[in-house]
Write an enzyme that holds these catalytic residues in place. Structure first.
Site, PDB file in Angstrom:
ATOM      1  N   HIS A 229       1.657  13.399 -34.198  1.00 13.72           N
ATOM      2  CA  HIS A 229       2.181  14.652 -33.621  1.00 13.72           C
ATOM      3  C   HIS A 229       1.266  15.240 -32.549  1.00 13.72           C
ATOM      4  O   HIS A 229       1.739  15.870 -31.615  1.00 13.72           O
ATOM      5  CB  HIS A 229       2.438  15.684 -34.728  1.00 13.72           C
ATOM      6  CG  HIS A 229       1.185  16.188 -35.374  1.00 13.72           C
ATOM      7  ND1 HIS A 229       0.459  15.438 -36.260  1.00 13.72           N
ATOM      8  CD2 HIS A 229       0.524  17.363 -35.242  1.00 13.72           C
ATOM      9  CE1 HIS A 229      -0.596  16.126 -36.647  1.00 13.72           C
ATOM     10  NE2 HIS A 229      -0.588  17.296 -36.049  1.00 13.72           N
ATOM     11  N   LYS A 233      -3.185  15.382 -27.414  1.00 16.78           N
ATOM     12  CA  LYS A 233      -4.492  16.028 -27.248  1.00 16.78           C
ATOM     13  C   LYS A 233      -5.493  15.138 -26.515  1.00 16.78           C
ATOM     14  O   LYS A 233      -6.516  15.626 -26.044  1.00 16.78           O
ATOM     15  CB  LYS A 233      -5.077  16.436 -28.615  1.00 16.78           C
ATOM     16  CG  LYS A 233      -4.466  17.729 -29.171  1.00 16.78           C
ATOM     17  CD  LYS A 233      -5.169  18.133 -30.465  1.00 16.78           C
ATOM     18  CE  LYS A 233      -4.588  19.418 -31.052  1.00 16.78           C
ATOM     19  NZ  LYS A 233      -5.205  19.719 -32.372  1.00 16.78           N
ATOM     20  N   HIS A 284       6.736  20.122 -32.621  1.00 12.43           N
ATOM     21  CA  HIS A 284       6.045  20.559 -33.843  1.00 12.43           C
ATOM     22  C   HIS A 284       5.427  21.964 -33.728  1.00 12.43           C
ATOM     23  O   HIS A 284       4.983  22.506 -34.730  1.00 12.43           O
ATOM     24  CB  HIS A 284       5.009  19.528 -34.312  1.00 12.43           C
ATOM     25  CG  HIS A 284       3.756  19.464 -33.490  1.00 12.43           C
ATOM     26  ND1 HIS A 284       3.683  18.808 -32.285  1.00 12.43           N
ATOM     27  CD2 HIS A 284       2.518  19.966 -33.711  1.00 12.43           C
ATOM     28  CE1 HIS A 284       2.458  18.905 -31.804  1.00 12.43           C
ATOM     29  NE2 HIS A 284       1.722  19.615 -32.645  1.00 12.43           N
ATOM     30  N   HIS A 285       5.388  22.539 -32.518  1.00 12.98           N
ATOM     31  CA  HIS A 285       4.931  23.935 -32.392  1.00 12.98           C
ATOM     32  C   HIS A 285       6.059  24.904 -32.063  1.00 12.98           C
ATOM     33  O   HIS A 285       5.806  26.050 -31.703  1.00 12.98           O
ATOM     34  CB  HIS A 285       3.815  24.049 -31.350  1.00 12.98           C
ATOM     35  CG  HIS A 285       2.507  23.501 -31.825  1.00 12.98           C
ATOM     36  ND1 HIS A 285       1.775  24.099 -32.837  1.00 12.98           N
ATOM     37  CD2 HIS A 285       1.799  22.416 -31.439  1.00 12.98           C
ATOM     38  CE1 HIS A 285       0.663  23.382 -33.049  1.00 12.98           C
ATOM     39  NE2 HIS A 285       0.663  22.360 -32.212  1.00 12.98           N
TER      40      HIS A 285
HETATM   41  P1  C2E Z   1      -4.846  22.895 -34.875  1.00 15.03           P
HETATM   42  O1  C2E Z   1      -6.249  23.378 -35.039  1.00 15.03           O
HETATM   43  O2  C2E Z   1      -4.500  21.598 -35.489  1.00 15.03           O
HETATM   44  O3  C2E Z   1      -3.887  23.998 -35.434  1.00 15.03           O
HETATM   45  C1  C2E Z   1      -2.522  23.763 -35.610  1.00 15.03           C
HETATM   46  C2  C2E Z   1      -1.769  25.053 -35.870  1.00 15.03           C
HETATM   47  O4  C2E Z   1      -2.193  25.605 -37.117  1.00 15.03           O
HETATM   48  C3  C2E Z   1      -1.973  26.141 -34.834  1.00 15.03           C
HETATM   49  O5  C2E Z   1      -1.135  25.947 -33.743  1.00 15.03           O
HETATM   50  C4  C2E Z   1      -1.599  27.367 -35.653  1.00 15.03           C
HETATM   51  O6  C2E Z   1      -0.198  27.470 -35.749  1.00 15.03           O
HETATM   52  C5  C2E Z   1      -2.115  27.027 -37.045  1.00 15.03           C
HETATM   53  N1  C2E Z   1      -3.469  27.594 -37.226  1.00 15.03           N
HETATM   54  C6  C2E Z   1      -4.640  26.957 -37.138  1.00 15.03           C
HETATM   55  N2  C2E Z   1      -5.650  27.796 -37.395  1.00 15.03           N
HETATM   56  C7  C2E Z   1      -5.123  29.018 -37.621  1.00 15.03           C
HETATM   57  C8  C2E Z   1      -5.659  30.304 -37.948  1.00 15.03           C
HETATM   58  O7  C2E Z   1      -6.870  30.493 -38.079  1.00 15.03           O
HETATM   59  N3  C2E Z   1      -4.771  31.326 -38.122  1.00 15.03           N
HETATM   60  C9  C2E Z   1      -3.439  31.134 -37.990  1.00 15.03           C
HETATM   61  N4  C2E Z   1      -2.618  32.176 -38.175  1.00 15.03           N
HETATM   62  N5  C2E Z   1      -2.886  29.939 -37.672  1.00 15.03           N
HETATM   63  C10 C2E Z   1      -3.719  28.896 -37.499  1.00 15.03           C
HETATM   64  P2  C2E Z   1      -1.530  26.602 -32.346  1.00 15.03           P
HETATM   65  O8  C2E Z   1      -2.032  27.994 -32.527  1.00 15.03           O
HETATM   66  O9  C2E Z   1      -0.379  26.432 -31.428  1.00 15.03           O
HETATM   67  O10 C2E Z   1      -2.732  25.741 -31.831  1.00 15.03           O
HETATM   68  C11 C2E Z   1      -2.569  24.408 -31.422  1.00 15.03           C
HETATM   69  C12 C2E Z   1      -3.900  23.772 -31.236  1.00 15.03           C
HETATM   70  O11 C2E Z   1      -4.640  24.478 -30.238  1.00 15.03           O
HETATM   71  C13 C2E Z   1      -4.788  23.825 -32.475  1.00 15.03           C
HETATM   72  O12 C2E Z   1      -4.501  22.752 -33.328  1.00 15.03           O
HETATM   73  C14 C2E Z   1      -6.175  23.716 -31.848  1.00 15.03           C
HETATM   74  O13 C2E Z   1      -6.478  22.398 -31.487  1.00 15.03           O
HETATM   75  C15 C2E Z   1      -6.022  24.511 -30.570  1.00 15.03           C
HETATM   76  N6  C2E Z   1      -6.444  25.916 -30.762  1.00 15.03           N
HETATM   77  C16 C2E Z   1      -5.691  26.976 -31.088  1.00 15.03           C
HETATM   78  N7  C2E Z   1      -6.412  28.098 -31.107  1.00 15.03           N
HETATM   79  C17 C2E Z   1      -7.686  27.775 -30.757  1.00 15.03           C
HETATM   80  C18 C2E Z   1      -8.907  28.489 -30.603  1.00 15.03           C
HETATM   81  O14 C2E Z   1      -8.975  29.723 -30.767  1.00 15.03           O
HETATM   82  N8  C2E Z   1     -10.011  27.771 -30.236  1.00 15.03           N
HETATM   83  C19 C2E Z   1      -9.958  26.426 -30.038  1.00 15.03           C
HETATM   84  N9  C2E Z   1     -11.090  25.782 -29.695  1.00 15.03           N
HETATM   85  N10 C2E Z   1      -8.818  25.706 -30.180  1.00 15.03           N
HETATM   86  C20 C2E Z   1      -7.705  26.363 -30.539  1.00 15.03           C
HETATM   87 FE    FE Z   2      -0.281  20.313 -32.346  1.00 18.75          FE
END
Ligand code: C2E
Ligand code: FE
Ligand code: SIN
Ligand code: SIN
Length: 391
Positions: A229, A233, A284-285
């Site tokens: 999925h 990246k 998936h988002h």
């Molecule tokens: P990921 O880390 O695999 O996170 C996948 C999804 O899990 C996120 O999609 C979000 O819906 C949820 N999620 C993860 N951590 C949290 C959290 O602490 N709180 C909440 N409420 N939800 C969470 P999203 O937001 O669309 O992010 C997609 C990807 O973007 C993430 O995959 C990560 O790789 C990156 N990302 C998102 N926010 C940040 C950030 O603040 N810093 C960094 N370095 N990367 C980020």
């Molecule tokens: Fe993703």
């Protein structure tokens, strides 16, 4: 019945058999049909297909008709079937209890009384015995030479089905492993324990699919396609992907493009699993209420596979430590997902997460254990290969 009628009856049965076989593609189904027909045509009481297990030096019953026991195992070289597998010669006897090769142990266990036995080897392309085809207790008298000839022909057929199925199985395993490794490559830079995240979310996705009432095959497809999925990246720069803190608005906009990159990489694939992976990557988002990305799809417009993976992925992301966040407890993660149902998530899917929570946690424990074992170097076999072997 006269000889001619007997032959005609066999002709009829064989042509019916040909039609049945043509309509069946699964190995177990094929072998069961062959065994049923053999039992019928030879007027035998039981018919079993034994396969050789070279690692254990045993024979086991892949298929058994007319018997109610589950799988039987016999050591190579023991009993009639063991003799046939070891020597490669057929055995046709009228009275098993008078034959020194026969062991009464199985009859003692099963309460069955074996009289006549006809057993022929199943030979692979290289001529080695891969199993044994055995019929027991002819209705009247003993099995004839004609019976033996017929059983040999059907044994040749069965052996080729078995060989084809194992070739296909090898191909399937290497295909699955390639997919899994592609996913690992994509997320390698993202987290230290990428493999664990991928395996866990893949297991969760399969569990949720089953719990939603999807078929075993559909659930397996989702399980194997889901690790890809986030394959998009790979195209996201390190400065964004590995940023320890919160992303700026522009950085997040770029990050969101991983869905599109992923689907571009997977679109037009020939493999069913890769096409499914593309469908999951792009959606998936998306959020159930239409607030997601990249296309703001809403409700049922989001493919069900993506709605499943969304719950599995977010649940696992929450309970994992990331460069940008700490790990949540499983209870908090479940609470969050239930709280967001109808908004971020399909309520049917989050409901299934609640219903199958024990199974999800068990799968998570199992993958965590596996991860620790691998970290400790207890196994030199790659996880994907071991996962495939466990099945
Ligand atoms: P990921 O880390 O695999 O996170 C996948 C999804 O899990 C996120 O999609 C979000 O819906 C949820 N999620 C993860 N951590 C949290 C959290 O602490 N709180 C909440 N409420 N939800 C969470 P999203 O937001 O669309 O992010 C997609 C990807 O973007 C993430 O995959 C990560 O790789 C990156 N990302 C998102 N926010 C940040 C950030 O603040 N810093 C960094 N370095 N990367 C980020
Ligand atoms: Fe993703
Ligand atoms: C499978 O069916 O599990 C692999 C082959 C495919 O991608 O269609
Ligand atoms: C899984 O087994 O569920 C994930 C992919 C793999 O390790 O083969």
């Amino acid at each position: 019945m006269g000889r001619r009628q007997e032959l005609e009856k066999r002709q009829t049965l064989l042509s019916r058999f040909g039609r049945l076989v043509a309509a069946e593609s699964r190995l177990d189904g094929l072998l069961t049909i062959i065994a049923e027909e053999v039992r019928h045509i030879l007027a035998a009481d039981r018919c079993s297909v034994f396969l050789v297990d070279p690692y254990k030096g045993e024979l086991w019953t892949k298929v058994s008709v007319g018997a109610n026991e589950k799988v039987l195992r016999i050591p190579m070289g023991q009993g009639i079937a063991g003799f046939v597998a070891k020597t490669g010669s057929a055995v046709n006897i009228r009275d098993a209890y008078r034959d020194t090769r026969f062991t009464q142990d199985l009859d003692r266990v099963t309460g069955y009384q074996t009289r006549s036995v006809l057993a022929v080897p199943l030979r692979g392309r290289d001529g080695k015995a891969v199993g044994v085809f055995e019929v027991l207790n002819k209705g009247k008298g003993a099995f004839t030479d004609e019976d033996e000839g017929l059983l040999r022909i059907l044994a040749t057929m069965a052996a080729s089905f078995i060989e084809n199925a194992s070739l296909y199985e090898d191909l399937r395993r290497s295909h699955l492993e390639t997919i899994y490794r592609m996913a690992l490559v994509a997320e390698f830079r993202d987290q230290k324990d990428t493999g664990r995240h991928l395996r866990r979310m893949s297991r969760f996705s399969g569990i949720l699919a089953r719990s939603l009432g999807m078929s075993y095959q559909e659930a397996e497809d989702i399980r194997y396609a889901s690790p890809l999925h986030d394959v998009g990246k790979v195209a996201i720069p390190d400065s964004i992907l590995r940023k320890p803190g919160k992303l700026t608005a522009e950085e997040y906009e770029e990050m969101k493009r991983h869905t599109i990159y992923g689907s571009q990489m997977l679109s037009n694939a020939e493999s069913r699993l890769l096409r499914l992976a593309g469908k999951i990557a792009i959606a998936h988002h998306e959020h159930f209420d239409g607030s997601g990305y990249p296309y703001h799809l809403k409700g049922e417009a989001i493919p069900i596979e993506a709605r499943i993976v969304s719950v599995a992925d977010v649940f696992d992301a929450l309970v994992s430590k990331r460069v940008y966040k700490g790990a949540w407890t499983v209870e908090d993660a479940l609470k969050y997902i239930r709280n967001e149902e109808g908004k971020l998530f399909d309520p049917r899917v989050s409901d299934c997460l609640g219903k199958s929570f024990d199974e999800v946690l068990a799968a998570m424990e199992e993958e965590n254990r596996r991860f620790l074992e691998e970290e400790a170097g207890m196994s030199s076999l790659p996880g994907a290969v071991r996962a495939a072997e466990r099945r």
